[in-house]
Design a protein around this motif. Sequence first.
Motif, PDB file in Angstrom:
ATOM      1  N   TYR A  46     -45.976 -12.985 154.883  1.00  0.00           N
ATOM      2  CA  TYR A  46     -45.568 -13.998 153.598  1.00  0.00           C
ATOM      3  C   TYR A  46     -45.344 -14.707 154.801  1.00  0.00           C
ATOM      4  N   VAL A  50     -49.324 -19.527 154.192  1.00  0.00           N
ATOM      5  CA  VAL A  50     -49.522 -19.588 152.580  1.00  0.00           C
ATOM      6  C   VAL A  50     -49.201 -19.177 151.836  1.00  0.00           C
ATOM      7  N   ASP A  51     -47.623 -20.532 152.033  1.00  0.00           N
ATOM      8  CA  ASP A  51     -47.269 -20.270 151.246  1.00  0.00           C
ATOM      9  C   ASP A  51     -47.763 -21.468 149.675  1.00  0.00           C
ATOM     10  N   ASN A  52     -47.159 -20.699 148.420  1.00  0.00           N
ATOM     11  CA  ASN A  52     -47.932 -21.940 147.238  1.00  0.00           C
ATOM     12  C   ASN A  52     -46.575 -22.874 146.384  1.00  0.00           C
ATOM     13  N   SER A  53     -45.282 -22.429 147.549  1.00  0.00           N
ATOM     14  CA  SER A  53     -44.252 -23.537 147.029  1.00  0.00           C
ATOM     15  C   SER A  53     -43.185 -21.659 146.595  1.00  0.00           C
ATOM     16  N   THR A  56     -44.498 -17.136 147.066  1.00  0.00           N
ATOM     17  CA  THR A  56     -45.240 -17.160 146.705  1.00  0.00           C
ATOM     18  C   THR A  56     -45.967 -17.252 147.498  1.00  0.00           C
ATOM     19  N   HIS A  57     -47.140 -16.367 147.757  1.00  0.00           N
ATOM     20  CA  HIS A  57     -48.760 -16.784 148.346  1.00  0.00           C
ATOM     21  C   HIS A  57     -49.716 -17.162 147.320  1.00  0.00           C
ATOM     22  N   HIS A  58     -50.150 -18.361 148.170  1.00  0.00           N
ATOM     23  CA  HIS A  58     -51.274 -19.240 147.079  1.00  0.00           C
ATOM     24  C   HIS A  58     -52.243 -18.142 147.068  1.00  0.00           C
ATOM     25  N   SER A  98     -46.229 -11.498 141.062  1.00  0.00           N
ATOM     26  CA  SER A  98     -46.207 -12.733 142.428  1.00  0.00           C
ATOM     27  C   SER A  98     -45.424 -11.407 143.665  1.00  0.00           C
TER      28      SER A  98
END
Length: 143
Positions: A46, A50-53, A56-58, A98
């Motif tokens: 993580y 690669v963060d989706n906000s 969490t992983h995108h 997630s």
Amino acid sequence: MTTPADRERHEKSLNFMFTRVPFTKFVGLRLVDWSEPDRAVVSLPYSETVDNSGQTHHGGAIATLIDVAGAAAAWNGHDYANGTRGATVSMTVNYVASGRGEAIQAAAHCVRRAKELNFVEVSVASESERIVATASLIYRIAP
């Protein structure tokens, strides 16, 4: 039967995938295990990259993990006399949950090899063993 020469070729191929492909290096993918033919385990830490906000992983990062793990499983056990050019033909991803703030890991298994097509099943889990995604991938290796 896999010979020592085959294992050496597989190791070189997988080493290239994880040390020389810029995008693979950029997102931090790491080959964890390839000790069994037709299988590969790949991890994705993580990170902000690669963060989706919300830690969490995108979904695209998860798909990348699946694609690379599936390709690694297809190459790991492949007979190089049958080809050396590979590409993903199709991939179906089911996002289940997630892995909040945790590394995730994809376990891929090449379940069938045809003339040029390799059929791979992939399961992605978080460090706390929560299933994050499942996938089916078809990978082509051609002469």
